[in-house]
Design a protein around this motif. Structure first.
Motif, PDB file in Angstrom:
ATOM      1  N   GLU A 135       9.263   3.514  -6.419  1.00 35.70           N
ATOM      2  CA  GLU A 135       8.241   2.841  -7.145  1.00 35.70           C
ATOM      3  C   GLU A 135       6.976   3.344  -6.531  1.00 35.70           C
ATOM      4  O   GLU A 135       6.933   3.733  -5.207  1.00 35.70           O
ATOM      5  CB  GLU A 135       8.256   1.248  -6.699  1.00 35.70           C
ATOM      6  CG  GLU A 135       7.034   0.476  -7.154  1.00 35.70           C
ATOM      7  CD  GLU A 135       7.421  -1.046  -6.920  1.00 35.70           C
ATOM      8  OE1 GLU A 135       6.584  -1.858  -7.452  1.00 35.70           O
ATOM      9  OE2 GLU A 135       8.089  -1.288  -6.079  1.00 35.70           O
ATOM     10  N   ILE A 136       5.734   3.341  -7.280  1.00 33.30           N
ATOM     11  CA  ILE A 136       4.359   3.470  -6.905  1.00 33.30           C
ATOM     12  C   ILE A 136       3.448   2.388  -6.426  1.00 33.30           C
ATOM     13  O   ILE A 136       3.448   1.575  -7.405  1.00 33.30           O
ATOM     14  CB  ILE A 136       3.505   4.524  -7.906  1.00 33.30           C
ATOM     15  CG1 ILE A 136       4.331   5.888  -8.164  1.00 33.30           C
ATOM     16  CG2 ILE A 136       2.063   4.773  -7.457  1.00 33.30           C
ATOM     17  CD1 ILE A 136       3.678   6.419  -9.163  1.00 33.30           C
ATOM     18  N   THR A 137       3.304   2.292  -5.234  1.00 35.53           N
ATOM     19  CA  THR A 137       2.388   0.820  -5.028  1.00 35.53           C
ATOM     20  C   THR A 137       1.102   1.433  -4.134  1.00 35.53           C
ATOM     21  O   THR A 137       0.842   2.751  -3.995  1.00 35.53           O
ATOM     22  CB  THR A 137       2.923  -0.286  -4.056  1.00 35.53           C
ATOM     23  OG1 THR A 137       3.146   0.659  -2.687  1.00 35.53           O
ATOM     24  CG2 THR A 137       4.401  -0.460  -4.580  1.00 35.53           C
ATOM     25  N   ALA A 138       0.324   0.741  -3.917  1.00 36.42           N
ATOM     26  CA  ALA A 138      -0.934   0.824  -3.050  1.00 36.42           C
ATOM     27  C   ALA A 138      -0.682   1.769  -1.798  1.00 36.42           C
ATOM     28  O   ALA A 138      -1.368   2.576  -1.413  1.00 36.42           O
ATOM     29  CB  ALA A 138      -1.874  -0.289  -2.699  1.00 36.42           C
ATOM     30  N   ALA A 183      -3.820  -0.709   2.165  1.00 31.58           N
ATOM     31  CA  ALA A 183      -3.352  -1.291   1.033  1.00 31.58           C
ATOM     32  C   ALA A 183      -3.520  -2.784   1.473  1.00 31.58           C
ATOM     33  O   ALA A 183      -2.751  -3.491   2.240  1.00 31.58           O
ATOM     34  CB  ALA A 183      -1.852  -1.134   0.994  1.00 31.58           C
ATOM     35  N   VAL A 184      -4.346  -3.664   0.532  1.00 31.80           N
ATOM     36  CA  VAL A 184      -4.455  -5.054   0.851  1.00 31.80           C
ATOM     37  C   VAL A 184      -3.139  -5.788   0.090  1.00 31.80           C
ATOM     38  O   VAL A 184      -2.953  -6.914   0.929  1.00 31.80           O
ATOM     39  CB  VAL A 184      -5.695  -5.385  -0.047  1.00 31.80           C
ATOM     40  CG1 VAL A 184      -5.835  -7.037   0.137  1.00 31.80           C
ATOM     41  CG2 VAL A 184      -6.801  -4.871   0.308  1.00 31.80           C
ATOM     42  N   ASP A 185      -2.672  -5.451  -0.614  1.00 31.59           N
ATOM     43  CA  ASP A 185      -1.195  -5.905  -1.171  1.00 31.59           C
ATOM     44  C   ASP A 185      -0.630  -4.787  -1.857  1.00 31.59           C
ATOM     45  O   ASP A 185      -1.069  -3.614  -1.893  1.00 31.59           O
ATOM     46  CB  ASP A 185      -1.396  -7.337  -1.780  1.00 31.59           C
ATOM     47  CG  ASP A 185      -2.289  -7.138  -2.793  1.00 31.59           C
ATOM     48  OD1 ASP A 185      -2.027  -6.169  -3.527  1.00 31.59           O
ATOM     49  OD2 ASP A 185      -3.040  -8.231  -3.333  1.00 31.59           O
ATOM     50  N   ASP A 186       0.738  -4.957  -2.398  1.00 27.99           N
ATOM     51  CA  ASP A 186       1.403  -3.951  -2.975  1.00 27.99           C
ATOM     52  C   ASP A 186       0.608  -3.353  -4.311  1.00 27.99           C
ATOM     53  O   ASP A 186       0.725  -2.149  -4.469  1.00 27.99           O
ATOM     54  CB  ASP A 186       2.633  -4.593  -3.661  1.00 27.99           C
ATOM     55  CG  ASP A 186       3.636  -4.835  -2.666  1.00 27.99           C
ATOM     56  OD1 ASP A 186       3.394  -4.436  -1.632  1.00 27.99           O
ATOM     57  OD2 ASP A 186       4.562  -5.702  -3.120  1.00 27.99           O
ATOM     58  N   THR A 188      -3.082  -3.475  -4.609  1.00 26.10           N
ATOM     59  CA  THR A 188      -4.511  -3.633  -4.232  1.00 26.10           C
ATOM     60  C   THR A 188      -4.846  -2.329  -3.278  1.00 26.10           C
ATOM     61  O   THR A 188      -4.381  -2.794  -2.026  1.00 26.10           O
ATOM     62  CB  THR A 188      -5.226  -4.791  -4.139  1.00 26.10           C
ATOM     63  OG1 THR A 188      -4.779  -5.793  -4.833  1.00 26.10           O
ATOM     64  CG2 THR A 188      -6.693  -4.660  -3.816  1.00 26.10           C
ATOM     65  N   LEU A 189      -5.369  -1.282  -3.729  1.00 33.77           N
ATOM     66  CA  LEU A 189      -5.942  -0.444  -2.759  1.00 33.77           C
ATOM     67  C   LEU A 189      -7.351  -0.571  -2.319  1.00 33.77           C
ATOM     68  O   LEU A 189      -8.256  -0.674  -3.307  1.00 33.77           O
ATOM     69  CB  LEU A 189      -5.650   1.022  -3.370  1.00 33.77           C
ATOM     70  CG  LEU A 189      -5.929   1.990  -2.471  1.00 33.77           C
ATOM     71  CD1 LEU A 189      -5.260   2.377  -1.376  1.00 33.77           C
ATOM     72  CD2 LEU A 189      -6.036   3.484  -3.659  1.00 33.77           C
TER      73      LEU A 189
END
Length: 555
Positions: A135-138, A183-186, A188-189
């Motif tokens: 998976e790609i996240t912040a 990464a503020v959360d999963d 939000t960058l």
């Protein structure tokens, strides 16, 4: 995608620029078709046979010319041959709409900044993953950015990251990660910058900011032979060095413009003449870099299956301002006015170049025709000005060898001798790596050939990396506080307000003339009758849009 380039055929796009730079040289292309403007190609929905977000069936196989990439690591790719492939294997935070020259969503669905554009927030789309399912996240971008900047990894695109808070600390070993990337959360960058920089969303479309999976960090060498990306195409097997790179359409790609061909095979050639003959024989579907010797005959050879594309690749003669004899701007003006660009283009390039009368490439909305007063051929005025300014009677002229520059550099030098009364011209030519070393050491004593091509379509990129004070690619050592201030003002302004500042900065360059604009290169494309001609187009970075190619006869 661009950096240093030796150019003639395919070459490097970019290499180094502190606070926004690149090093470069000359490469290729954009649009203006000899038998059909690239802008006339069908839009994505029609060409793909699918609405946005839907995949297509079929599409066939296309074989495409390419040169041998230097590598296939996004964080380390600084040349056209590799980055062209990587763009199909990966999708960045943003992409570029080449109709509007604006950034559009990639993995990021949207972005925003604070009032002074020093803190940017990017919303990551859900549903993005690498081709291996990761998976790609912040956090993916945080990990990628930190790994790229870490000096232990020696990635060539490291310098692009100097806009972020904490860059110097990480490079100098005083920190383990970029303070300004979090990464503020999963999904939000947050990116905090050292200073306002409005072109950031555009810059993030560049190859060096593509996300990379954990496998890239665990074993970079193995990863390069079979990159695992998140783009519309995925590797089919490994990169066969000096032979081919084959990719297949990734049917689960969540983007809005799926690839048209089912399979793309980049055939790697060491001899571009051989590639041209292979297209004629039907052994290769398309060549995006017709050699100069074939530009005059490609219409006879291919009929309607050929096109000529305008380019953002800017060729210039630079002047070493650290040498006293070039310190007077009137010497530089006279050298420019003594060049008959049209004659050289017609006699050596069969008319297939665009005379440069500006520095911002003509395809950008900010470009102005004939912005350069001293780019008009006026030999009488040039001779008078050169004599009054006590221009040097002898010149040493520099160019990199093996890239096809000999004839036109000699033609320019002949015109200088003819029109300015220069008594003697000698030539210094070196292989490109040694040529750049000569510039790095400030050992160049006369006019020199170099060039620049856009990695992303912005007037900032056309000027800041090679003309602002102290940049590693500022080989002329041009140093003008007013120019630097205007670039900074433009970078800190909203895009719609920045154009005037960029144009004022260009006016200073064209008046002070640290480089003599020569031309914007044009690029010939030829293809077999297997390819629908209307699907052939190219973007300003010189990339043939292979994902849009339509096959006429699928077998």
């Amino acid at each position: 995608m661009m950096r240093r380039s030796s150019m003639s055929n395919r070459a490097i796009h970019r290499q180094r620029w502190r606070r926004g730079a690149v090093a470069a040289t000359a490469s290729l292309a954009l649009l203006l078709s000899a038998c059909g403007n690239g802008e006339e190609a069908t839009d994505d929905a029609d060409a793909n046979g699918a609405e946005n977000g839907e995949q297509v069936s079929g599409g066939g196989t296309v074989t495409v010319y390419n040169c041998q990439p230097q590598n296939l690591m996004p964080s380390n790719s600084t040349e056209v041959c590799g980055s062209w492939v990587l763009e199909q294997l990966f999708t960045g935070l943003t992409q570029v709409d080449y109709d509007t020259f604006e950034p559009v969503p990639g993995v990021a669905t949207g972005w925003d900044s604070n009032e002074d554009q020093t803190v940017w927030t990017f919303e990551i789309g859900e549903g993005w993953s690498f081709h291996n399912g990761e998976e790609i996240t912040a956090q993916t971008f945080v990990d990628t950015f930190n790994w790229t900047v870490d000096p232990e990894n020696a990635q060539q695109n490291n310098d692009f990251y100097d806009v972020f808070v904490g860059y110097e600390d990480l490079v100098e070993g005083d920190a383990d990660e970029l303070e300004g990337v979090s990464a503020v959360d999963d999904y939000t960058l947050e990116l905090e910058l050292n200073e306002p920089f409005s072109p950031l969303p555009m810059m993030l479309s560049y190859t060096g900011f593509y996300p990379m999976p954990q496998e890239a960090f665990d074993d970079p060498e193995a990863f390069e032979d079979a990159p695992i990306g998140n783009g519309r195409y995925q590797m089919d097997g490994e990169w066969e060095h000096d032979v081919q790179i084959a990719v297949e359409r990734y049917e689960d790609w969540p983007g809005e413009d799926p690839g048209v061909p089912e399979r793309i095979e980049w055939q790697i050639y060491s001899d571009i003449e051989t590639a041209y003959l292979d297209v004629q024989a039907g052994a290769l579907d398309i060549l995006d870099n017709v050699p100069p010797s074939r530009l005059g005959t490609m219409e006879d050879d291919f009929g309607d299956d050929q096109a000529l594309f305008e380019t953002s690749s800017f060729t210039y003669m630079g002047l070493p301002l650290y040498q006293e004899e070039f310190d007077d701007a009137d010497v530089r003006h006279a050298l420019s006015m003594a060049i008959d660009r049209e004659e050289i283009i017609d006699s050596i390039f069969d008319g297939a170049q665009v005379p440069a009368r500006n520095i911002i490439p003509p395809m950008l909305p900010q470009a102005r025709e004939d912005a350069c007063e001293y780019c008009e051929f006026d030999p009488d005025a040039a001779a008078e000005l050169y004599e009054e300014a006590d221009g040097p009677s002898e010149l040493t002229v520099y160019f990199n060898s093996g890239a096809g520059h000999e004839d036109w550099v000699e033609a320019v030098s002949n015109q200088w001798q003819q029109h300015l009364g220069i008594e003697d011209v000698t030539f210094q030519s070196l292989e490109f790596a040694q040529y750049l070393d000569l510039h790095d050491d400030q050992s160049v004593t006369g006019p020199f050939r170099l060039g620049w091509v856009l990695s992303y379509p912005s007037p900032q990129y056309a000027m800041e990396p090679i003309y602002t004070s102290g940049q590693s690619s500022n080989y002329t050592t041009f140093d003008n506080e007013e120019f630097d201030d205007l670039i900074a003002q433009a970078n800190a302004s909203d895009p719609e307000e920045a154009d005037e500042y960029y144009q004022q900065a260009e006016d200073i360059l064209l008046e002070e003339m640290p480089v003599i604009p020569m031309w914007f290169q044009s690029m010939g494309v030829v293809h077999s009758d297997q390819i629908e001609h209307d699907s052939v187009t190219m973007d300003p970075r010189t990339f043939l849009r292979v994902e849009q190619l339509q096959v006429t006869d699928e077998e």
